[in-house]
Enzyme design. Structure first.
Site, PDB file in Angstrom:
ATOM      1  N   HIS A 114      -4.187  -3.502   6.159  1.00 18.94           N
ATOM      2  CA  HIS A 114      -4.110  -3.919   4.670  1.00 18.94           C
ATOM      3  C   HIS A 114      -5.759  -3.994   4.593  1.00 18.94           C
ATOM      4  CE1 HIS A 114      -2.860  -5.357   1.055  1.00 18.94           C
ATOM      5  NE2 HIS A 114      -3.168  -6.732   1.218  1.00 18.94           N
TER       6      HIS A 114
ATOM      7  N   ASP B  65       0.963  -1.584  -0.539  1.00 16.73           N
ATOM      8  CA  ASP B  65       0.012  -0.266  -0.019  1.00 16.73           C
ATOM      9  C   ASP B  65       1.020   1.258   0.497  1.00 16.73           C
ATOM     10  OD1 ASP B  65      -2.557  -1.349   0.749  1.00 16.73           O
ATOM     11  OD2 ASP B  65      -1.341  -2.283   2.081  1.00 16.73           O
TER      12      ASP B  65
HETATM   13  P1  NAD Z   1      -2.702 -17.814  -4.237  1.00 14.15           P
HETATM   14  O1  NAD Z   1      -3.912 -18.919  -4.408  1.00 14.15           O
HETATM   15  O2  NAD Z   1      -1.751 -18.628  -5.646  1.00 14.15           O
HETATM   16  O3  NAD Z   1      -1.238 -19.258  -3.236  1.00 14.15           O
HETATM   17  C1  NAD Z   1      -1.815 -19.331  -2.283  1.00 14.15           C
HETATM   18  C2  NAD Z   1      -0.844 -20.830  -2.305  1.00 14.15           C
HETATM   19  O4  NAD Z   1      -1.209 -21.053  -0.333  1.00 14.15           O
HETATM   20  C3  NAD Z   1      -1.637 -21.805  -2.723  1.00 14.15           C
HETATM   21  O5  NAD Z   1      -0.411 -22.673  -3.680  1.00 14.15           O
HETATM   22  C4  NAD Z   1      -2.368 -23.228  -1.761  1.00 14.15           C
HETATM   23  O6  NAD Z   1      -1.771 -24.736  -2.135  1.00 14.15           O
HETATM   24  C5  NAD Z   1      -1.073 -22.262  -0.462  1.00 14.15           C
HETATM   25  N1  NAD Z   1      -1.885 -22.849   0.567  1.00 14.15           N
HETATM   26  C6  NAD Z   1      -2.603 -22.634   1.046  1.00 14.15           C
HETATM   27  N2  NAD Z   1      -3.220 -23.411   2.322  1.00 14.15           N
HETATM   28  C7  NAD Z   1      -1.655 -23.616   2.993  1.00 14.15           C
HETATM   29  C8  NAD Z   1      -1.249 -24.281   4.317  1.00 14.15           C
HETATM   30  N3  NAD Z   1      -1.833 -24.128   4.833  1.00 14.15           N
HETATM   31  N4  NAD Z   1       0.022 -24.148   4.243  1.00 14.15           N
HETATM   32  C9  NAD Z   1       0.876 -24.197   3.347  1.00 14.15           C
HETATM   33  N5  NAD Z   1       0.857 -23.228   2.018  1.00 14.15           N
HETATM   34  C10 NAD Z   1      -1.367 -23.854   1.865  1.00 14.15           C
HETATM   35  O7  NAD Z   1      -2.690 -16.690  -3.954  1.00 14.15           O
HETATM   36  P2  NAD Z   1      -1.692 -15.654  -4.166  1.00 14.15           P
HETATM   37  O8  NAD Z   1      -2.077 -14.793  -4.665  1.00 14.15           O
HETATM   38  O9  NAD Z   1      -0.246 -16.108  -3.857  1.00 14.15           O
HETATM   39  O10 NAD Z   1      -2.345 -15.003  -2.558  1.00 14.15           O
HETATM   40  C11 NAD Z   1      -1.292 -15.698  -1.407  1.00 14.15           C
HETATM   41  C12 NAD Z   1      -2.401 -14.357  -0.226  1.00 14.15           C
HETATM   42  O11 NAD Z   1      -2.239 -13.095  -0.857  1.00 14.15           O
HETATM   43  C13 NAD Z   1      -3.686 -14.094  -0.244  1.00 14.15           C
HETATM   44  O12 NAD Z   1      -4.313 -14.143   0.805  1.00 14.15           O
HETATM   45  C14 NAD Z   1      -4.043 -12.635  -0.603  1.00 14.15           C
HETATM   46  O13 NAD Z   1      -4.968 -12.053  -0.604  1.00 14.15           O
HETATM   47  C15 NAD Z   1      -2.616 -12.352  -0.201  1.00 14.15           C
HETATM   48  N6  NAD Z   1      -2.320 -11.332  -0.497  1.00 14.15           N
HETATM   49  C16 NAD Z   1      -1.917 -10.060   0.506  1.00 14.15           C
HETATM   50  C17 NAD Z   1      -0.891  -9.183   0.016  1.00 14.15           C
HETATM   51  C18 NAD Z   1      -0.602  -7.650   1.029  1.00 14.15           C
HETATM   52  O14 NAD Z   1      -0.460  -7.168   0.720  1.00 14.15           O
HETATM   53  N7  NAD Z   1      -0.334  -8.157   2.075  1.00 14.15           N
HETATM   54  C19 NAD Z   1      -1.081  -8.823  -1.861  1.00 14.15           C
HETATM   55  C20 NAD Z   1      -1.832  -9.939  -2.011  1.00 14.15           C
HETATM   56  C21 NAD Z   1      -1.808 -11.044  -2.225  1.00 14.15           C
HETATM   57  C1  LMR Z   2      -3.775  -6.387  -2.379  1.00 12.61           C
HETATM   58  O1  LMR Z   2      -4.049  -5.573  -1.692  1.00 12.61           O
HETATM   59  O2  LMR Z   2      -3.692  -6.854  -3.759  1.00 12.61           O
HETATM   60  C2  LMR Z   2      -3.966  -8.012  -1.654  1.00 12.61           C
HETATM   61  O3  LMR Z   2      -4.650  -8.061  -0.307  1.00 12.61           O
HETATM   62  C3  LMR Z   2      -4.603  -8.482  -2.573  1.00 12.61           C
HETATM   63  C4  LMR Z   2      -6.419  -8.086  -2.646  1.00 12.61           C
HETATM   64  O4  LMR Z   2      -6.971  -9.206  -2.101  1.00 12.61           O
HETATM   65  O5  LMR Z   2      -6.613  -7.155  -2.527  1.00 12.61           O
END
Ligand code: NAD
Ligand code: LMR
Length: 339
Positions: free
Chosen positions: A188, A160
């Site tokens: 977030h 962010d």
């Molecule tokens: P994704 O679905 O592509 O990948 C997530 C992975 O986690 C998958 O491979 C899944 O099998 C695995 N997983 C599920 N349960 C698990 C467990 N118990 N132990 C280990 N691995 C497990 O998702 P992504 O796009 O990589 O996003 C991951 C997370 O990050 C989501 O919750 C998303 O919302 C979050 N995110 C946060 C931010 C931030 O700025 N904080 C930004 C983007 C995404």
């Molecule tokens: C983001 O900010 O891009 C991530 O937290 C994914 C979402 O769900 O917005």
């Protein structure tokens, strides 16, 4: 003399953020170009084959700094001896969902992984929670890993922060590297408050305040804020997938600045436990402006703004406090339910 390798855990490593993140770590983007690493990758059984594919690609890329790869579906193997844990594993939201809508699925993951980290990670392991809802997951991890110092458990709001820098740089047509000291307050989620009241731009005639250069308070108090707050949803709408390369890059920024330090005169936003600063209830995981030195973060004090800079600041901040308090109690409740 060559440095000892640092062990970095990435959970959810077969997912899209994991796939973008592990090559950055192996290239030295996270810990520096002179820091060897051993990458631990954890995912769940249904993703085991894909995880092994990521491992094969890491080997094939022949990264000079990469001294080993552990790819596993066993949480104990994954956590053993790690110095840094980047917790990405979990489920992303889809179009039309809020981040809190993935809470019940993801919170239970953080409870069980907290114990594994507490028992098996290296002493003083630094933890960054990325998976949503990031602040609540970090809070759950903190609750269920009481022997990990609270200062070592953080969550990602650097994405962010970087989005705010990007918006200002586009608006003023300046290099993003010349913009600094925006602040993301809160969590977030769409209730965060992106604050430019102390942000500056490096110009040929010195550092100038962003407000003075933009000269459009309506945009800064309106569209700028909502664009940053809603950027995650906009990416999901455009890509049909949530942000990945920017999340991975921002996770590297977060850890790099935490471990190697922030530049003089610059702060960054990190979700950290509140010590009561700015009236935020102690113990919440909340995004503040921080500086980092010698591997420790410190909340920057005195970042209040005068009434004529933005009258909405305190009102919005108040809403963020309320939302965070609710998230805190909901998180506690959910963690008890999944106990
Ligand atoms: P994704 O679905 O592509 O990948 C997530 C992975 O986690 C998958 O491979 C899944 O099998 C695995 N997983 C599920 N349960 C698990 C467990 N118990 N132990 C280990 N691995 C497990 O998702 P992504 O796009 O990589 O996003 C991951 C997370 O990050 C989501 O919750 C998303 O919302 C979050 N995110 C946060 C931010 C931030 O700025 N904080 C930004 C983007 C995404
Ligand atoms: C983001 O900010 O891009 C991530 O937290 C994914 C979402 O769900 O917005």
């Amino acid at each position: 003399m060559a440095k000892e390798p640092v062990r970095v855990l990435v959970t959810g490593a077969a997912g899209q953020i994991g796939y973008a993140l592990v090559p950055m770590i192996a290239r030295g983007v996270m810990l520096g170009l002179d820091q060897p690493v051993i990458i631990h990758m954890l995912d769940i059984q249904p993703a085991a084959e894909a995880l092994n594919g990521v491992k094969m690609e890491l080997v094939d890329a022949a990264f000079p700094l990469l001294k080993g790869v552990v790819a596993t579906t066993d949480v104990v193997d994954a956590c053993t001896g790690v110095n840094i844990a980047v917790m990405v594993g979990g489920f992303p939201r889809k179009e039309g969902m809020e981040r809190k809508d993935v809470m019940s699925k993801n919170v239970s993951i953080y409870k069980s992984q907290a114990s594994a980290l507490e028992k098996h990670a290296a002493a003083n392991c630094k933890v960054l929670v990325v998976a949503n809802p990031a602040n609540t997951n970090a809070l759950i991890l903190k609750e269920f890993a009481p022997s990990i110092p609270e200062k070592n458990i953080t969550c990602l709001t650097r994405l962010d922060h970087n989005r705010a820098l990007g918006q200002i740089s586009e608006r003023l047509n300046v290099q993003v590297s010349d913009v600094k000291n925006v602040i993301i307050w809160g969590n977030h989620s769409s209730t965060q408050y992106p604050d430019v009241n102390h942000a500056t731009v490096n110009t040929p005639s010195g550092e100038k305040p962003v407000r003075g250069l933009v000269k459009d308070d309506e945009w800064l108090n309106g569209e700028f804020i909502t664009t940053v707050q809603q950027r995650g949803a906009a990416i999901i709408k455009a890509r049909k997938l949530s942000s990945a390369l920017s999340a991975a890059s921002s996770a590297c920024d977060h850890i790099r600045d935490w471990v190697l330090g922030t530049p003089e005169g610059t702060w960054v936003s990190m979700g950290v436990y509140s010590d009561g600063s700015y009236g935020v209830p102690a113990g919440l995981i909340y995004s503040f402006p921080v500086t980092c030195h010698s591997g420790e973060w410190k909340i920057v004090q005195g970042c209040v703004c005068s009434a004529n800079e933005t009258s909405s600041f305190f009102c919005i901040l108040h809403c963020v406090f309320l939302t965070q308090s609710i998230a805190f109690w909901v998180g506690r409740l959910v963690s008890r339910l999944v106990n």
